[in-house]
Design a protein around this motif. Structure first.
Motif, PDB file in Angstrom:
ATOM      1  N   ALA A 209       0.832  -1.198   0.000  1.00 40.00           N
ATOM      2  CA  ALA A 209       0.000   0.000   0.000  1.00 40.00           C
ATOM      3  C   ALA A 209       0.865   1.245   0.000  1.00 40.00           C
ATOM      4  CB  ALA A 209      -0.934   0.013   1.213  1.00 40.00           C
ATOM      5  N   TRP A 210       0.471   2.224  -0.820  1.00 41.61           N
ATOM      6  CA  TRP A 210       1.002   3.577  -0.687  1.00 41.61           C
ATOM      7  C   TRP A 210       0.114   4.295   0.316  1.00 41.61           C
ATOM      8  CZ3 TRP A 210      -1.848   7.971  -1.395  1.00 41.61           C
ATOM      9  CH2 TRP A 210      -1.151   9.181  -1.288  1.00 41.61           C
ATOM     10  N   ILE A 211       0.720   5.066   1.201  1.00 42.08           N
ATOM     11  CA  ILE A 211      -0.044   5.698   2.273  1.00 42.08           C
ATOM     12  C   ILE A 211       0.245   7.198   2.301  1.00 42.08           C
ATOM     13  CG2 ILE A 211       1.743   5.237   4.028  1.00 42.08           C
ATOM     14  CD1 ILE A 211      -0.556   4.646   5.994  1.00 42.08           C
ATOM     15  N   ASP A 212      -0.793   7.984   2.498  1.00 41.33           N
ATOM     16  CA  ASP A 212      -0.661   9.437   2.601  1.00 41.33           C
ATOM     17  C   ASP A 212      -0.337   9.771   4.048  1.00 41.33           C
ATOM     18  OD1 ASP A 212      -0.864  12.165   2.677  1.00 41.33           O
ATOM     19  OD2 ASP A 212      -2.864  12.270   1.782  1.00 41.33           O
ATOM     20  N   CYS A 213       0.924  10.089   4.316  1.00 42.85           N
ATOM     21  CA  CYS A 213       1.346  10.285   5.705  1.00 42.85           C
ATOM     22  C   CYS A 213       1.054  11.690   6.221  1.00 42.85           C
ATOM     23  CB  CYS A 213       2.834   9.966   5.850  1.00 42.85           C
ATOM     24  SG  CYS A 213       3.894  11.012   4.865  1.00 42.85           S
ATOM     25  N   LEU A 214       0.462  12.552   5.399  1.00 46.16           N
ATOM     26  CA  LEU A 214       0.098  13.891   5.871  1.00 46.16           C
ATOM     27  C   LEU A 214      -1.395  14.048   6.112  1.00 46.16           C
ATOM     28  CD1 LEU A 214       2.428  16.276   3.814  1.00 46.16           C
ATOM     29  CD2 LEU A 214       2.574  15.670   6.235  1.00 46.16           C
ATOM     30  N   ALA A 215      -2.188  13.049   5.752  1.00 44.00           N
ATOM     31  CA  ALA A 215      -3.626  13.127   6.004  1.00 44.00           C
ATOM     32  C   ALA A 215      -3.892  13.082   7.513  1.00 44.00           C
ATOM     33  CB  ALA A 215      -4.340  11.975   5.307  1.00 44.00           C
ATOM     34  N   THR A 216      -4.922  13.770   7.951  1.00 47.63           N
ATOM     35  CA  THR A 216      -5.228  13.868   9.377  1.00 47.63           C
ATOM     36  C   THR A 216      -6.706  13.561   9.623  1.00 47.63           C
ATOM     37  OG1 THR A 216      -5.676  16.241   9.159  1.00 47.63           O
ATOM     38  CG2 THR A 216      -3.431  15.602   9.752  1.00 47.63           C
ATOM     39  N   GLY A 217      -7.063  13.544  10.916  1.00 47.19           N
ATOM     40  CA  GLY A 217      -8.455  13.342  11.287  1.00 47.19           C
ATOM     41  C   GLY A 217      -8.999  12.010  10.793  1.00 47.19           C
ATOM     42  N   PRO A 218     -10.236  11.992  10.299  1.00 47.15           N
ATOM     43  CA  PRO A 218     -10.833  10.731   9.833  1.00 47.15           C
ATOM     44  C   PRO A 218     -10.152  10.164   8.591  1.00 47.15           C
ATOM     45  CG  PRO A 218     -12.275  12.588   9.329  1.00 47.15           C
ATOM     46  CD  PRO A 218     -11.190  13.112  10.228  1.00 47.15           C
ATOM     47  N   ALA A 262       0.523  18.287  -1.873  1.00 43.33           N
ATOM     48  CA  ALA A 262      -0.131  18.344  -3.180  1.00 43.33           C
ATOM     49  C   ALA A 262       0.060  17.033  -3.939  1.00 43.33           C
ATOM     50  CB  ALA A 262       0.425  19.513  -3.989  1.00 43.33           C
ATOM     51  N   PHE A 263       1.279  16.503  -3.900  1.00 42.24           N
ATOM     52  CA  PHE A 263       1.537  15.229  -4.566  1.00 42.24           C
ATOM     53  C   PHE A 263       0.672  14.126  -3.966  1.00 42.24           C
ATOM     54  CE2 PHE A 263       3.580  11.094  -4.520  1.00 42.24           C
ATOM     55  CZ  PHE A 263       3.840  10.881  -5.862  1.00 42.24           C
ATOM     56  N   ASN A 264       0.625  14.051  -2.638  1.00 40.81           N
ATOM     57  CA  ASN A 264      -0.145  13.001  -1.985  1.00 40.81           C
ATOM     58  C   ASN A 264      -1.619  13.067  -2.364  1.00 40.81           C
ATOM     59  OD1 ASN A 264       2.195  12.176  -0.789  1.00 40.81           O
ATOM     60  ND2 ASN A 264       1.604  12.682   1.300  1.00 40.81           N
ATOM     61  N   ALA A 265      -2.173  14.264  -2.396  1.00 34.92           N
ATOM     62  CA  ALA A 265      -3.586  14.404  -2.756  1.00 34.92           C
ATOM     63  C   ALA A 265      -3.836  13.957  -4.193  1.00 34.92           C
ATOM     64  CB  ALA A 265      -4.030  15.853  -2.559  1.00 34.92           C
ATOM     65  N   LEU A 266      -2.963  14.393  -5.109  1.00 32.75           N
ATOM     66  CA  LEU A 266      -3.119  13.999  -6.508  1.00 32.75           C
ATOM     67  C   LEU A 266      -2.966  12.495  -6.678  1.00 32.75           C
ATOM     68  CD1 LEU A 266      -1.102  16.863  -8.262  1.00 32.75           C
ATOM     69  CD2 LEU A 266      -3.571  16.457  -8.432  1.00 32.75           C
ATOM     70  N   TYR A 267      -2.000  11.900  -5.980  1.00 36.11           N
ATOM     71  CA  TYR A 267      -1.747  10.470  -6.128  1.00 36.11           C
ATOM     72  C   TYR A 267      -2.921   9.657  -5.589  1.00 36.11           C
ATOM     73  CZ  TYR A 267       1.041   6.216  -6.487  1.00 36.11           C
ATOM     74  OH  TYR A 267       1.507   4.976  -6.850  1.00 36.11           O
ATOM     75  N   TYR A 268      -3.469  10.075  -4.469  1.00 40.70           N
ATOM     76  CA  TYR A 268      -4.591   9.343  -3.890  1.00 40.70           C
ATOM     77  C   TYR A 268      -5.822   9.433  -4.791  1.00 40.70           C
ATOM     78  CZ  TYR A 268      -8.189   7.923  -0.556  1.00 40.70           C
ATOM     79  OH  TYR A 268      -9.242   7.287   0.060  1.00 40.70           O
ATOM     80  N   HIS A 269      -6.081  10.592  -5.327  1.00 36.46           N
ATOM     81  CA  HIS A 269      -7.299  10.789  -6.111  1.00 36.46           C
ATOM     82  C   HIS A 269      -7.154  10.357  -7.569  1.00 36.46           C
ATOM     83  CE1 HIS A 269      -9.617  12.595  -2.937  1.00 36.46           C
ATOM     84  NE2 HIS A 269      -8.643  13.464  -2.682  1.00 36.46           N
ATOM     85  N   ARG A 270      -5.957   9.897  -7.962  1.00 35.00           N
ATOM     86  CA  ARG A 270      -5.814   9.416  -9.339  1.00 35.00           C
ATOM     87  C   ARG A 270      -6.621   8.134  -9.543  1.00 35.00           C
ATOM     88  NH1 ARG A 270      -2.033   5.224 -10.269  1.00 35.00           N
ATOM     89  NH2 ARG A 270      -1.125   4.453  -8.333  1.00 35.00           N
ATOM     90  N   VAL A 271      -6.875   7.405  -8.460  1.00 35.97           N
ATOM     91  CA  VAL A 271      -7.762   6.247  -8.523  1.00 35.97           C
ATOM     92  C   VAL A 271      -9.152   6.728  -8.117  1.00 35.97           C
ATOM     93  CG1 VAL A 271      -8.239   3.944  -7.609  1.00 35.97           C
ATOM     94  CG2 VAL A 271      -5.883   4.673  -7.988  1.00 35.97           C
ATOM     95  N   ARG A 272     -10.091   6.710  -9.047  1.00 38.92           N
ATOM     96  CA  ARG A 272     -11.385   7.356  -8.838  1.00 38.92           C
ATOM     97  C   ARG A 272     -12.458   6.414  -8.304  1.00 38.92           C
ATOM     98  NH1 ARG A 272     -11.382  12.374 -11.018  1.00 38.92           N
ATOM     99  NH2 ARG A 272      -9.685  12.894 -12.445  1.00 38.92           N
TER     100      ARG A 272
END
Length: 433
Positions: A209-218, A262-272
């Motif tokens: 898994a690739w993980i967004d390590c800057l995401a917070t909260g839920p 910005a990279f993390n957000a784009l990478y996560y949302h590239r899978v729709r």
């Protein structure tokens, strides 16, 4: 010669011995008064293959024999995994365990006891090594296996080159029917969702898994879980795009919390969609970063360190959550953050994996980073975990001893064979080995 690890720090001036053949090495080594460390292709991240004297295996790069019925390859220690893949994938064979780069040597893979996306089912690299020959501190060469010099076999697998110099080895390959895999990507909303997906798909041959390590909260720990399985369409020949390359060091200001976020957000949302399936060649699935030459230049001249830890399954969710919260609060984001599930540990005293979860994060070297990583060390130890020696460049001896209870057994083997007087690295001296 100036040498570094893949993280590019520290830098040492080293005297490099690079024998052309095993007989050449055996004839010269006893007279060389060598005091240093074996080195393969220099892809360990920190200082584990750095010393004032280095014994290189890169010219020992010959295939010696192959048993096509058993799938057992015998080769010299300087053979790259890339060499094995180039020759044997078209013949229908693939390594059982492979890390995220194919640009490592067989000797280095044994010394690091590398793992990959299949550890939960197939274990470490050493599980598929049948035997190897090892040159000891006094120049003698011994056969090591699970039945011959078994103490040396176990200590060398994961022993970071500190028991002797691996000359050649025999390893089992697995039969495949295609160079392509079916890759399925699952979109996880947070860490709990990601860990439940790992559990749900524990039977998949490969998972990461690739993980967004800057995401917070839920959204803390939101991830993209990728599973894979070789298909059987008979396409053993395949082509991929030529690798790109980072031609120069990227200026330090480019990689900051805003660009990483910005990279993390784009990478996560590239899978729709919640689930996506496609057929991919093995190279981008197993070795995505090998498609970018000199990618370590992204972190600039200051270099970087990879922080990889494992936490037992029982405390995995709590431990990883604590680490991710501290990273998000510090705003020291990593856009190369990889989460994997491990199967049971083996009995090699310094092998890294244990049954649980491992998270690997890249951090640019900058002021304030080292005290922050010491804070993460405490979290990892509090949850029963440890750090990966192959990625380490700054762990303390106390942290090492707390994470590796087999270190005393390892030292006993070193003393028994005289390795402690000859084989040493910057890392071993820092850790008190």
């Amino acid at each position: 010669m100036r040498l570094t690890g893949w993280g590019r720090k520290p830098v040492v001036e080293a005297e490099v011995f690079a024998p052309y053949s095993i007989p050449d090495l055996r004839s010269r080594f006893p007279r060389a008064r060598f005091r240093g460390i074996p080195r393969g292709n220099g892809r360990s991240y920190g200082d584990s293959a750095l010393a004032p004297q280095v014994l290189s295996s890169r010219r020992l790069d010959r295939f010696l024999a192959f048993d096509a019925e058993a799938g057992v390859l015998r080769c010299e220690a300087g053979v790259l995994l890339a060499d094995i893949l180039e020759v044997f994938v078209p013949r229908g064979w693939f390594p059982h365990a492979t890390p995220g780069t194919r640009l490592i040597t067989v000797g280095g893979a044994i010394a690091s006891d590398v793992h990959g996306k299949s550890h939960h089912l197939e274990g470490c690299f050493s599980r598929h090594v049948e035997r190897f020959s090892l040159m000891l501190a006094d120049g003698r060469v011994v056969e090591c296996s699970r039945t011959q010099h078994a103490d040396l076999f176990r200590a060398t697998c994961g022993g970071m080159g500190l028991t002797g110099f691996i000359l050649e080895a025999s390893l089992r390959l697995k039969s495949i029917e295609s160079a392509y895999l079916r890759e399925t990507t699952f979109k996880a909303e947070n860490l709990d969702h990601a860990l439940s997906l790992f559990s749900e798909h524990a039977g998949a041959p490969y998972s990461v898994a690739w993980i967004d390590c800057l995401a917070t909260g839920p959204r803390l720990g939101r991830s993209l879980l990728m599973t894979g399985d070789f298909i059987d369409d008979g396409r053993l020949q395949g082509t991929v795009k030529k690798p790109l390359s980072v031609p120069v060091d990227v200026p330090g200001f480019v990689l900051n919390r805003y660009s990483v976020a910005a990279f993390n957000a784009l990478y996560y949302h590239r899978v729709r969609t919640a689930r996506r399936e496609r057929i991919v060649h093995f190279e981008p699935f197993f070795y995505p970063l090998d498609g970018i030459g000199h990618w370590n230049r992204i972190y600039g001249k200051s270099g970087f360190t990879q922080y990889q830890f494992v936490i037992p399954k029982a405390s995995g969710a709590a431990g990883i959550t604590a680490v991710l919260r501290r990273i998000a609060a510090s705003r020291r984001g990593s856009f190369l953050a990889v989460l994997k599930a491990f199967g049971p540990a083996n009995d090699n005293p310094l092998s890294f994996p244990m049954e649980g979860y491992t998270l690997a994060l890249d951090f640019k070297l900058e002021p304030g980073l080292l005290p922050f990583l010491e804070e993460l060390d405490r979290v990892v130890l509090e949850h029963g975990g440890r750090l990966y020696l192959t990625k380490d460049a700054r762990m303390s001896g106390a942290t090492f001893r707390a994470g590796y209870p087999g270190w005393e057994e390892f030292q006993d083997v070193r003393r028994k064979y005289g390795a402690d007087a000859v084989f040493r690295s910057l890392q071993s001296e820092r850790l008190g080995l």
